[in-house]
Design an enzyme around this catalytic site. Structure first.
Site, PDB file in Angstrom:
ATOM      1  N   ASP A 160       0.858  -1.256  -0.027  1.00  0.00           N
ATOM      2  CA  ASP A 160      -0.103   0.315  -0.143  1.00  0.00           C
ATOM      3  C   ASP A 160       0.901   1.071  -0.232  1.00  0.00           C
ATOM      4  O   ASP A 160       2.143   1.081  -0.130  1.00  0.00           O
ATOM      5  CB  ASP A 160      -0.932   0.201   1.094  1.00  0.00           C
ATOM      6  CG  ASP A 160      -0.280   0.169   2.727  1.00  0.00           C
ATOM      7  OD1 ASP A 160       1.098   0.278   2.430  1.00  0.00           O
ATOM      8  OD2 ASP A 160      -0.931   0.215   3.570  1.00  0.00           O
TER       9      ASP A 160
ATOM     10  N   ASP B 133       1.549   4.636   2.147  1.00  0.00           N
ATOM     11  CA  ASP B 133       1.194   5.391   3.807  1.00  0.00           C
ATOM     12  C   ASP B 133       1.717   6.961   3.638  1.00  0.00           C
ATOM     13  O   ASP B 133       2.699   7.167   3.140  1.00  0.00           O
ATOM     14  CB  ASP B 133       1.813   4.602   4.923  1.00  0.00           C
ATOM     15  CG  ASP B 133       1.715   3.176   4.728  1.00  0.00           C
ATOM     16  OD1 ASP B 133       0.428   2.536   5.063  1.00  0.00           O
ATOM     17  OD2 ASP B 133       2.605   2.528   4.380  1.00  0.00           O
TER      18      ASP B 133
ATOM     19  N   ASP C 164      -3.308   4.374   2.631  1.00  0.00           N
ATOM     20  CA  ASP C 164      -3.636   5.068   4.005  1.00  0.00           C
ATOM     21  C   ASP C 164      -3.015   6.248   4.374  1.00  0.00           C
ATOM     22  O   ASP C 164      -2.075   6.696   4.251  1.00  0.00           O
ATOM     23  CB  ASP C 164      -2.884   4.042   5.364  1.00  0.00           C
ATOM     24  CG  ASP C 164      -3.413   2.609   5.057  1.00  0.00           C
ATOM     25  OD1 ASP C 164      -4.521   2.453   4.640  1.00  0.00           O
ATOM     26  OD2 ASP C 164      -2.696   1.455   5.775  1.00  0.00           O
TER      27      ASP C 164
HETATM   28  N1  DCT Z   1       2.258   0.139  11.968  1.00  0.00           N
HETATM   29  C1  DCT Z   1       2.467  -0.065  13.286  1.00  0.00           C
HETATM   30  N2  DCT Z   1       1.487  -1.030  13.919  1.00  0.00           N
HETATM   31  C2  DCT Z   1       0.548  -1.390  13.282  1.00  0.00           C
HETATM   32  C3  DCT Z   1       0.495  -1.075  11.835  1.00  0.00           C
HETATM   33  C4  DCT Z   1       1.042  -0.178  11.207  1.00  0.00           C
HETATM   34  O1  DCT Z   1       3.409   0.306  13.809  1.00  0.00           O
HETATM   35  N3  DCT Z   1      -0.252  -2.267  13.895  1.00  0.00           N
HETATM   36  C5  DCT Z   1       3.400   1.176  11.213  1.00  0.00           C
HETATM   37  C6  DCT Z   1       4.648   0.092  10.806  1.00  0.00           C
HETATM   38  C7  DCT Z   1       4.643   0.309   9.329  1.00  0.00           C
HETATM   39  C8  DCT Z   1       3.695   1.309   9.043  1.00  0.00           C
HETATM   40  O2  DCT Z   1       2.788   1.444  10.107  1.00  0.00           O
HETATM   41  C9  DCT Z   1       2.960   1.147   7.881  1.00  0.00           C
HETATM   42  O3  DCT Z   1       2.189  -0.240   7.855  1.00  0.00           O
HETATM   43  P1  DCT Z   1       2.250  -1.259   6.649  1.00  0.00           P
HETATM   44  O4  DCT Z   1       1.851  -0.169   5.352  1.00  0.00           O
HETATM   45  O5  DCT Z   1       1.572  -2.453   6.733  1.00  0.00           O
HETATM   46  O6  DCT Z   1       3.879  -1.699   6.343  1.00  0.00           O
HETATM   47  P2  DCT Z   1       4.970  -1.144   5.323  1.00  0.00           P
HETATM   48  O7  DCT Z   1       6.275  -1.205   6.171  1.00  0.00           O
HETATM   49  O8  DCT Z   1       4.592   0.056   4.792  1.00  0.00           O
HETATM   50  O9  DCT Z   1       4.882  -2.311   4.375  1.00  0.00           O
HETATM   51  P3  DCT Z   1       4.459  -2.425   3.069  1.00  0.00           P
HETATM   52  O10 DCT Z   1       5.516  -1.902   2.276  1.00  0.00           O
HETATM   53  O11 DCT Z   1       4.254  -3.898   2.699  1.00  0.00           O
HETATM   54  O12 DCT Z   1       3.210  -1.773   2.768  1.00  0.00           O
HETATM   55 MG    MG Z   2       2.828   0.464   3.695  1.00  0.00          MG
END
Ligand code: DCT
Ligand code: MG
Length: 399
Positions: A233, A235, A323
């Site tokens: 995704d 963020d 997000d």
């Molecule tokens: N995060 C966290 N606790 C959670 C959910 C998310 O600390 N319960 C933080 C860690 C990473 C960030 O938010 C974004 O989450 P993701 O999009 O799931 O992770 P990502 O590292 O961006 O992985 P991806 O590249 O697959 O999106």
């Molecule tokens: Mg992410």
């Protein structure tokens, strides 16, 4: 632009693989020779971990094992395999013999047995067994749908459902709005998002936010801020320095995205953040800032080098998971640190704060239990300094 601002810290200029010496926490005993090797810290926030993983053969295996324990709700071993994977990801070279693991933290007997097998025959019997297990395969498939967590997946599995067509053909199953969208856009959102696509989405959101309030601030977070080339995704943090304005900013942005016809799905969660209610003794996983989980329509013409779409796909657009989180400006540094990740890096920052510093850290604040006071921070560097940690750049947080 917002992108260069966001990426400035995220771009790996010179890849540094040096490991932090744990001298402040665990001084070497008097007897050890002065030239003792630098030890690898048990805490991910004291290691520098780039996206370059030299030990993927091990870490992929550990991830399968961790996930399998997660599906079975066995927390201890699940976390142990995630920690072990994280340690190996931080190493500057491939582990080529068991001797090389001698001084590494977080590697238990089970972990080492798997590594030994991988070194000897290139695969692990236990991992192969999990990968061919029907329950594992089914839960993996079901949880790959947006809106389907392990609980729902398990429920469906127990009812004898094994495929998407089983689920969609079962009249007694009522999908919620999120799951409906998850199935509707499955092909697109199960496909990774490229950095160029993330940048294009940032341009769209930046323009929308600035039209609403010219002082809007947009920052890329998550994996892309850590320098990853692909993600599941995109963020973003989007806020404004005007106090209180961040409370309505996201719904204004969503209205405009809808107006433009690019809002394919939205789940808006208004802020439940109340500064007067801190210190919260429940330093939870999810924060209280206003946020929204979206699926947006991204036009290929807006992406430099084109979309990351399937061969033969001639639609000229794709759906992408986005997000957005909107903290008040005085919470910005904490939100940025929390949302940049990685998950393992965040876990260890909090664990380090609690166990080594008697402090509580979450996405909202840092609380010193000894002084009984909150520690203010305008930047991530301030937070690392309060914790007595060397600063770790975002691109070194791929723990
Ligand atoms: N995060 C966290 N606790 C959670 C959910 C998310 O600390 N319960 C933080 C860690 C990473 C960030 O938010 C974004 O989450 P993701 O999009 O799931 O992770 P990502 O590292 O961006 O992985 P991806 O590249 O697959 O999106
Ligand atoms: Mg992410």
């Amino acid at each position: 632009s917002w992108f260069t601002d966001s990426m400035r810290e995220g771009r790996p200029v010179a890849v540094e693989t040096r490991h932090l010496i744990q001298d402040t926490l665990h001084p070497s005993p008097e007897s050890s020779p002065p030239t003792a090797k630098a030890t690898v810290s048990q805490y991910a926030c004291q290691r520098r971990t780039t996206t370059e993983n030299k030990n993927q053969i091990f870490t992929d295996a550990f991830e399968v094992l961790a996930e399998s324990y997660e599906f079975n709700e066995i927390e201890g071993p699940c976390l142990a395999f995630r920690r072990a994977a994280s340690v190996l990801k931080s190493l500057p070279s491939e582990v080529d013999c068991m001797g090389a693991t001698q001084d590494l933290p977080c590697l238990g007997e089970h972990t080492k047995a798997v590594m030994e097998e991988l070194l000897q025959c290139g695969h692990s019997f236990e991992v192969e067994k999990i990968l061919s297990d029907e329950r594992y395969q089914t839960l993996k498939l079901f949880t790959s749908v947006f809106g389907v967590g392990p609980k729902t997946a398990e429920k469906w599995y127990r009812r004898g459902l094994r495929s998407f067509s089983d689920i969609l053909a079962e009249p007694s199953i009522h999908l919620n709005r999120m799951q409906e969208s998850g199935f509707l856009h499955y092909g697109d959102i199960s496909r990774s998002v490229s950095k160029a696509e993330a940048r294009a989405l940032g341009n769209v959101i930046d323009e929308v936010a600035r039209a609403i309030t010219p002082d809007a601030i947009l920052a890329l977070t998550g994996g892309f801020r850590r320098g990853k080339e692909f993600g599941h995704d995109v963020d973003f943090i989007v806020t404004t320095p005007e106090p209180g304005r961040e409370k309505t900013l996201l719904s204004n942005i969503m209205d405009e995205l809808k107006e433009q016809g690019i809002l394919l799905y939205s789940d808006y969660q208004p802020s439940t953040f109340d500064i007067s209610k801190l210190p919260s003794h429940r330093f939870e996983a999810m924060d209280h800032f206003a946020k929204c989980f979206l699926i947006l329509r991204l036009e290929g013409s807006q992406v430099e080098g084109g979309l990351n779409s399937a061969e033969g796909d001639s639609r000229g657009w794709r759906a992408v998971r986005v997000d957005l989180v909107s903290p008040p400006m005085d919470r910005y540094a904490f939100a940025l640190l929390g949302w940049t990740g990685s998950r393992q890096f965040e876990r260890d920052l909090r664990r380090f704060a609690r166990l080594e510093r008697r402090m509580l850290l979450d996405n909202h604040a840092l609380y010193d239990k000894t002084k009984k006071e909150f520690l203010a921070a305008a930047t991530e560097k301030d937070i690392f300094a309060h914790l007595g940690l060397e600063y770790i750049e975002p691109w070194q947080r791929n723990a």
